[in-house]
Write a protein that holds these residues in place. Structure first.
Motif, short mmCIF file in Angstrom:
data_model
loop_
_atom_site.label_atom_id
_atom_site.label_comp_id
_atom_site.label_asym_id
_atom_site.label_seq_id
_atom_site.Cartn_x
_atom_site.Cartn_y
_atom_site.Cartn_z
N ARG A 113 0.81 -1.29 0.11
CA ARG A 113 0.10 -0.13 -0.08
C ARG A 113 0.79 1.31 0.16
N GLY A 114 0.53 2.18 -0.61
CA GLY A 114 1.09 3.83 -0.58
C GLY A 114 2.51 3.54 -1.05
N ASP A 115 3.48 4.22 -0.35
CA ASP A 115 4.82 4.28 -0.75
C ASP A 115 5.56 2.73 -1.07
N ALA A 116 4.95 1.75 -0.45
CA ALA A 116 5.47 0.41 -0.45
C ALA A 116 5.30 -0.19 -1.79
N ILE A 117 4.38 0.79 -2.78
CA ILE A 117 4.37 0.24 -4.23
C ILE A 117 5.51 1.06 -4.92
N THR A 118 6.69 0.25 -5.09
CA THR A 118 7.74 0.78 -5.86
C THR A 118 8.05 0.27 -7.11
N ALA A 119 8.77 0.70 -7.99
CA ALA A 119 9.19 0.03 -9.23
C ALA A 119 9.80 -1.16 -9.03
N ASP A 120 10.63 -1.53 -8.01
CA ASP A 120 11.05 -2.99 -7.97
C ASP A 120 9.89 -3.90 -7.65
N LEU B 222 -1.95 -2.64 -3.93
CA LEU B 222 -1.39 -3.65 -4.93
C LEU B 222 -1.53 -4.82 -4.22
N VAL B 223 -2.54 -5.93 -4.70
CA VAL B 223 -2.70 -7.15 -4.22
C VAL B 223 -2.12 -7.95 -4.80
N THR B 224 -2.01 -8.06 -6.18
CA THR B 224 -1.32 -9.37 -6.67
C THR B 224 -0.58 -8.82 -8.07
N VAL B 225 0.57 -9.52 -8.17
CA VAL B 225 1.28 -9.27 -9.41
C VAL B 225 1.17 -10.38 -10.49
N ARG B 226 0.73 -10.39 -11.75
CA ARG B 226 0.42 -11.67 -12.45
C ARG B 226 1.59 -11.28 -13.66
N GLU B 227 2.29 -12.37 -13.74
CA GLU B 227 3.22 -12.57 -15.09
C GLU B 227 2.65 -13.61 -16.09
N THR B 228 2.85 -13.25 -17.32
CA THR B 228 2.38 -13.98 -18.37
C THR B 228 3.49 -14.09 -19.24
N GLU B 229 4.15 -15.40 -19.52
CA GLU B 229 5.13 -15.62 -20.35
C GLU B 229 4.60 -16.14 -21.61
N GLU C 167 -10.52 -6.53 -6.47
CA GLU C 167 -9.73 -5.74 -7.31
C GLU C 167 -10.14 -5.65 -8.83
N LEU C 168 -9.42 -4.79 -9.32
CA LEU C 168 -9.25 -4.86 -10.89
C LEU C 168 -8.11 -4.92 -11.35
N THR C 169 -8.04 -5.96 -12.42
CA THR C 169 -6.75 -5.93 -13.09
C THR C 169 -6.36 -5.16 -14.21
N VAL C 170 -5.16 -4.47 -13.94
CA VAL C 170 -4.53 -3.41 -14.73
C VAL C 170 -3.49 -4.04 -15.76
N ARG C 171 -3.59 -3.75 -16.92
CA ARG C 171 -3.01 -4.51 -17.93
C ARG C 171 -2.22 -3.57 -18.63
N GLY C 172 -0.97 -3.63 -19.37
CA GLY C 172 -0.36 -2.81 -20.27
C GLY C 172 0.00 -1.36 -19.80
N CYS C 173 0.37 -1.51 -18.25
CA CYS C 173 0.90 -0.37 -17.34
C CYS C 173 2.41 -0.84 -17.37
N PRO C 174 3.19 0.27 -17.47
CA PRO C 174 4.73 0.19 -17.33
C PRO C 174 5.07 -0.09 -15.56
N LEU D 78 0.64 3.32 -12.63
CA LEU D 78 -0.20 2.44 -12.23
C LEU D 78 -1.32 3.05 -11.48
N ARG D 79 -1.17 4.03 -10.84
CA ARG D 79 -2.35 4.80 -10.10
C ARG D 79 -3.15 5.55 -11.19
#
Length: 637
Positions: A492-499, A563-570, A527-534, A540-541
């Motif tokens: 949450r908040g500032d804990a959501i970093t680029a890393d 930020l709840v979940t990070v999803r990676e698709t290969e 949640e809502l899933t946000v796609r195509g965001c750097p 992201l916000r």
């Protein structure tokens, strides 16, 4: 040559792609052993192309083994191992009721009954281990499970999505004690995200269906090898293919395997027809599947449900209703005409198939009204028996007090109403105007109902591909390779970093990794899933606020986001998709009312519509007026 084979409830479809040529086949499904029908469809497709098994370089397969097992309740004998105090989490479920105003309607029973639930003396909290799992406890649990003689075991320990060491240790003990013939599903590997109920229910499903899926796939692989064919690759519910062993080891990933093939095909149609926004419906013999393509891409969700059971895995966003060509028409106790969800299936099938069926179906109604010509066999060589269809519809007409043709029109109206409702669920109920879309119809019965459904929704353009009767199989041939990973982070908040937003693992050579984010406003439950965001917190916000505004009509820029979940698709791109080319005699326009016959499908062109064929053989129907004319059975006469 690329080969796609899709197993449906009534027919098994095959599409063989040879450059820009497509050869198709459709044979009755063999429910007792689907692999027999698969090999028969493959043989017919090869014969149509004048090819041999050695010419096939890749075989992709969509199936219904896991789906049928769940719908029919015929699953492997499964044991559930869960943290002490949490063995009943699947039975407890959530506080909402599946049918809000039906107080007598119960929930779907868990796949694992209480006497096959084993408590494990261990405990992890959100920050780490609270009570360690000892070797002695792991051995005790393994002995208790062995005494229950399972075919499969589901292991769901508290907070294992973040701290999986206990599950891994218990899984090792179970495999040592039970041997290789018992399947073991670990929740952190089967799902990998938080929410105990959804993770437990999905792991339970994975364990219960994996032995069946594995047996079927290995039998199919042996038959393919004996026939000189390559080992099949299997379509996952996400719309990408995986290896046969990956699918056998994670049966839950194949629950929506069959319908997902249509999503891959729909993207091919969108590109070929220059229609990036498509409202798609696949009407087969047993059911109708609805999905949406926007900007040339099928919409996806982070989870779905089948037979009332949540599946917390990436899936193509599909809504299914029991309205297909084989859906049975009947009179309810109040004397109302109903259609489905029960289907006549592959055997005995509709009465008009002549296989012993006596109940009236949607297909029989079409035969009675003449939209299906008894003198024209269906794909797969099915000859239509007009007398049997008339007798079946006539019996129902007598019960309802209707003239037989009026009863047949009523059957089609009710089926259309059910499918139109499904189309509205995927559009109007989600803030989409269906009039902005073209309607893509496929499946053996899709073309029969396409224009009528378009008229109900105010849609003026309809596409029916020449290979529409087997379009899902065609999509399989061109499907991408894909693997999905998900990790719950709860930042949450500032804990959501680029890393934190960056991909966690490198991709394989030739693969591209796409990262999506499940985000919510602090305090929200979903949640809502946000796609195509750097991977940038500010981006992201902004993307989440825009997505929330589009979905719900408002946003809250001042509220903190989580930020709840990070999803990676290969993804590894599949071979170039093709719809084939139009035959030399396909030119010209057809003005309704008319019936157009395609290989594997029949298309009704109502009055007020005209149809023309494009370079790929796709039939394009367009309404003459701003208000499209309805299907002929929608008329009052």
């Amino acid at each position: 040559m690329l080969l796609g084979v899709d197993v449906g409830g009534t027919f098994t479809d095959a599409a063989l792609v040879d450059g820009d040529r497509v050869h198709v086949a459709k044979t009755p499904t063999t429910p007792d052993d689907q692999s027999r029908g698969v090999l028969r469809a493959v043989a017919d497709a090869l014969a149509a192309a004048g090819a041999t098994p050695a010419d096939v370089t890749a075989l992709r397969h969509g199936m219904t083994v896991a789906t049928n097992a769940l719908l029919e309740g015929r699953v492997a004998r499964t044991v559930l191992c869960a943290t002490a105090g949490f063995v009943d989490v699947v039975e407890l479920g959530r506080q909402d009721r599946p049918h809000l105003y039906d107080l007598a309607r119960g929930r779907v029973a868990p796949l694992v009954p209480p006497d096959r639930r084993v408590a494990v003396d261990e405990r992890c909290g959100p920050e780490g281990v609270l009570r360690a799992l000892t070797d002695a406890e792991a051995a005790r649990v393994a002995d208790a499970v062995a005494a229950l003689e399972p075919e499969a075991v589901a292991v769901v320990l508290l907070h294992a999505d973040r701290f999986p060491a206990h599950e891994r240790a218990l899984g090792a003990a179970l495999r040592t004690r039970l041997g290789p013939d018992v399947h073991v599903s670990l929740s952190h590997a089967a799902v990998g995200t938080f929410r105990e109920y959804e993770r437990a229910a999905t792991t339970e499903v994975d364990a219960a269906v994996s032995p069946l899926v594995g047996r079927y796939l290995r039998r199919l692989a042996r038959r393919c090898a004996d026939g000189g064919l390559p080992e099949p690759e299997i379509l996952a519910s996400s719309g990408g293919v995986q290896t046969l062993e990956e699918a056998a080891g994670r049966g839950a990933t194949t629950v929506l395997s069959g319908p997902a093939g249509g999503a891959a095909a729909a993207t091919i149609v969108a590109a070929a027809a220059g229609e990036p926004d498509l409202l798609c419906f696949d009407m087969g013999g047993t059911s109708c599947d609805v999905l949406v393509v926007q900007d040339g891409r099928a919409r996806e969700v982070g989870g779905g449900a089948i037979a009332g059971r949540p599946i917390a895995l990436p899936t193509v966003d599909i809504h299914t209703v029991g309205a297909g060509g084989g859906s049975v028409a009947w009179a309810d106790p109040g004397g109302a005409l109903r259609v489905g969800p029960r289907s006549a299936g592959a055997r005995p099938g509709p009465a008009s198939y002549g296989h012993g069926g006596t109940e009236p179906t949607v297909t029989d109604a079409h035969v009675v009204l003449g939209t299906l010509d008894p003198d024209e066999p269906l794909a797969g060589g099915v000859a239509l028996d007009a007398a049997a269809a008339a007798a079946a519809v006539g019996r129902l007409a007598g019960v309802l007090g209707l003239e037989p043709r009026a009863c047949a029109r009523g059957i089609l109206r009710v089926a259309d109403a059910e499918m139109a409702r499904a189309l509205r669920v995927m559009t109007v109920e989600r803030g989409l105007d269906p009039r902005r879309f073209a309607l893509l119809a496929y499946g053996g019965a899709g073309g029969l109902h396409a224009a009528g459904l378009a008229a109900r929704l105010g849609i003026r353009r309809v596409l029916v591909p020449r290979a529409g009767g087997v379009l899902s199989a065609l999509g399989l041939a061109a499907a991408e390779r894909r693997s999905d990973r998900a990790r719950t982070v709860l930042l949450r908040g500032d804990a959501i970093t680029a890393d934190a937003l960056a991909a966690s693992s490198p991709s394989r050579p030739g693969a591209a990794v796409e990262v999506a984010y499940d985000v919510r406003y602090a305090g929200q439950a979903f949640e809502l899933t946000v796609r195509g965001c750097p991977p940038d917190p500010a981006a992201l916000r902004a993307a989440f606020d825009a997505a929330h505004r589009e979905r719900y009509g408002f946003d809250d820029p001042d509220a903190p986001i989580e930020l709840v979940t990070v999803r990676e698709t290969e993804r590894v791109a599949g071979p170039p998709g093709t719809l084939g080319t139009a035959p030399p005699d396909a030119g010209g326009a057809t003005v309704g009312p008319a019936v157009v016959r395609l290989p594997g499908a029949t298309v009704v062109v109502p009055a007020g519509w005209r149809a023309s064929t494009d370079a790929s053989g796709t039939l394009r129907l367009e309404a003459d007026d701003a208000v499209p004319a309805p299907a002929p059975w929608e008329a009052d006469a």
